[in-house]
Design an enzyme around this catalytic site. Structure first.
Site, PDB file in Angstrom:
ATOM      1  N   LYS A  32      52.250  12.880 -28.132  1.00 18.86           N
ATOM      2  CA  LYS A  32      52.472  11.643 -28.881  1.00 18.86           C
ATOM      3  C   LYS A  32      51.689  11.645 -30.193  1.00 18.86           C
ATOM      4  CE  LYS A  32      53.515   8.503 -25.026  1.00 18.86           C
ATOM      5  NZ  LYS A  32      54.820   8.072 -25.569  1.00 18.86           N
ATOM      6  N   LYS A  57      37.212  16.402 -17.277  1.00 18.17           N
ATOM      7  CA  LYS A  57      35.818  16.314 -16.829  1.00 18.17           C
ATOM      8  C   LYS A  57      35.590  17.233 -15.630  1.00 18.17           C
ATOM      9  CE  LYS A  57      32.525  12.454 -16.814  1.00 18.17           C
ATOM     10  NZ  LYS A  57      32.248  12.566 -18.250  1.00 18.17           N
ATOM     11  N   LYS A  65      28.610  10.983 -12.050  1.00 17.25           N
ATOM     12  CA  LYS A  65      28.895   9.637 -12.553  1.00 17.25           C
ATOM     13  C   LYS A  65      29.070   8.648 -11.406  1.00 17.25           C
ATOM     14  CE  LYS A  65      31.175   7.713 -16.573  1.00 17.25           C
ATOM     15  NZ  LYS A  65      32.016   8.027 -17.747  1.00 17.25           N
ATOM     16  N   SER A 126      21.514   4.497 -30.684  1.00 17.30           N
ATOM     17  CA  SER A 126      21.166   5.821 -31.209  1.00 17.30           C
ATOM     18  C   SER A 126      21.735   6.076 -32.595  1.00 17.30           C
ATOM     19  CB  SER A 126      21.682   6.908 -30.263  1.00 17.30           C
ATOM     20  OG  SER A 126      23.105   6.882 -30.213  1.00 17.30           O
ATOM     21  N   GLU A 151      41.002   8.729 -21.629  1.00 18.60           N
ATOM     22  CA  GLU A 151      40.101   8.177 -22.631  1.00 18.60           C
ATOM     23  C   GLU A 151      40.390   8.852 -23.966  1.00 18.60           C
ATOM     24  OE1 GLU A 151      35.393   7.282 -23.086  1.00 18.60           O
ATOM     25  OE2 GLU A 151      35.965   9.387 -23.162  1.00 18.60           O
TER      26      GLU A 151
END
Length: 226
Positions: A32, A57, A65, A126, A151
């Site tokens: 896309k 991941k 996590k 940060s 994500e």
């Protein structure tokens, strides 16, 4: 054929199936983005996307996590509570491109935007800047359609360079960097912001000058044909 539409955690019975879905979702979103980039080039003679990176991941990162959130390492918990198993990073030239791309993605009928975090308007402590979207896309299997999360991080080349250095620092120093290094990295983030702003302004000036010169050429050609 009638398809049953499900969420990932309803349609996954093994790690292999989960990886199939997430890899397919990366291909779907990546295609896309490439099409949208080509269309933008066709209409505006300009490519907003410099390049696209994608990754799945690692099992270790997913388990880590879940443990951090006090959850068991089950397929159901992975698909329900870990939103960045499949990740795509879109690198742009200018900050304006980031919002153009995000808007084009929102306008896709089969993409559902689950959440948005704008770390450009509100950077992390940060100094980290990026635009994050969690979306779901339908993956068509032989007998079902499974909504699968991806994500998407959209950032400029300068933001990506800074984020890469921060990641290396956190990895090598195990998130225990001295305050002096953190402060210097934060100051670099401010420089990156100034650079992005300056480059965007300069690009706008260049475009305006190109339009001015093109208009002048048209006027000169019109006069020469009289």
């Amino acid at each position: 054929m009638d398809y049953n539409k499900t969420k990932v955690n309803d349609g996954v019975d093994s790690w292999e199936t989960m990886m199939l879905l997430y890899n397919s979702a990366l291909k779907e979103v990546g295609t896309k983005l490439e099409i949208l980039n080509d269309e933008f080039q066709h209409i505006h003679q300009y490519n907003p996307i410099e390049h696209i990176k994608s990754r799945i991941k690692s099992p270790e990162s997913i388990v880590k996590k879940l443990k951090k959130r006090g959850l068991d390492s089950t397929i159901e918990n992975m698909t329900e509570f870990v939103n960045d198993i499949a990740g795509i990073r879109v690198i742009c030239s200018f900050t304006s491109d980031i919002y153009h791309i995000a808007e084009m993605l929102r306008n896709q009928n089969d993409i559902k935007v689950i959440s948005v975090k704008d770390y450009i308007v509100s950077p992390k402590e940060s100094g980290y800047k990026s635009f994050h979207m969690i979306v779901s896309v339908p993956i068509y299997l032989s007998d079902s359609v499974v909504d699968t999360k991806v994500e998407i991080q959209i950032r400029t080349v300068a933001m990506d360079f800074w984020a890469s250095l921060e990641h290396k620092m956190n990895y090598k120093l195990e998130k225990n960097a001295p305050d002096k290094i953190k402060q210097e990295l934060y100051e670099c983030a401010q420089m990156v912001s100034l650079l992005d702003d300056k480059m965007l302004t300069l690009n706008e000036e260049i475009q305006a000058e190109v339009e001015r010169q093109n208009k002048l050429k048209l006027e000169q050609n019109a006069q020469s044909t009289k």
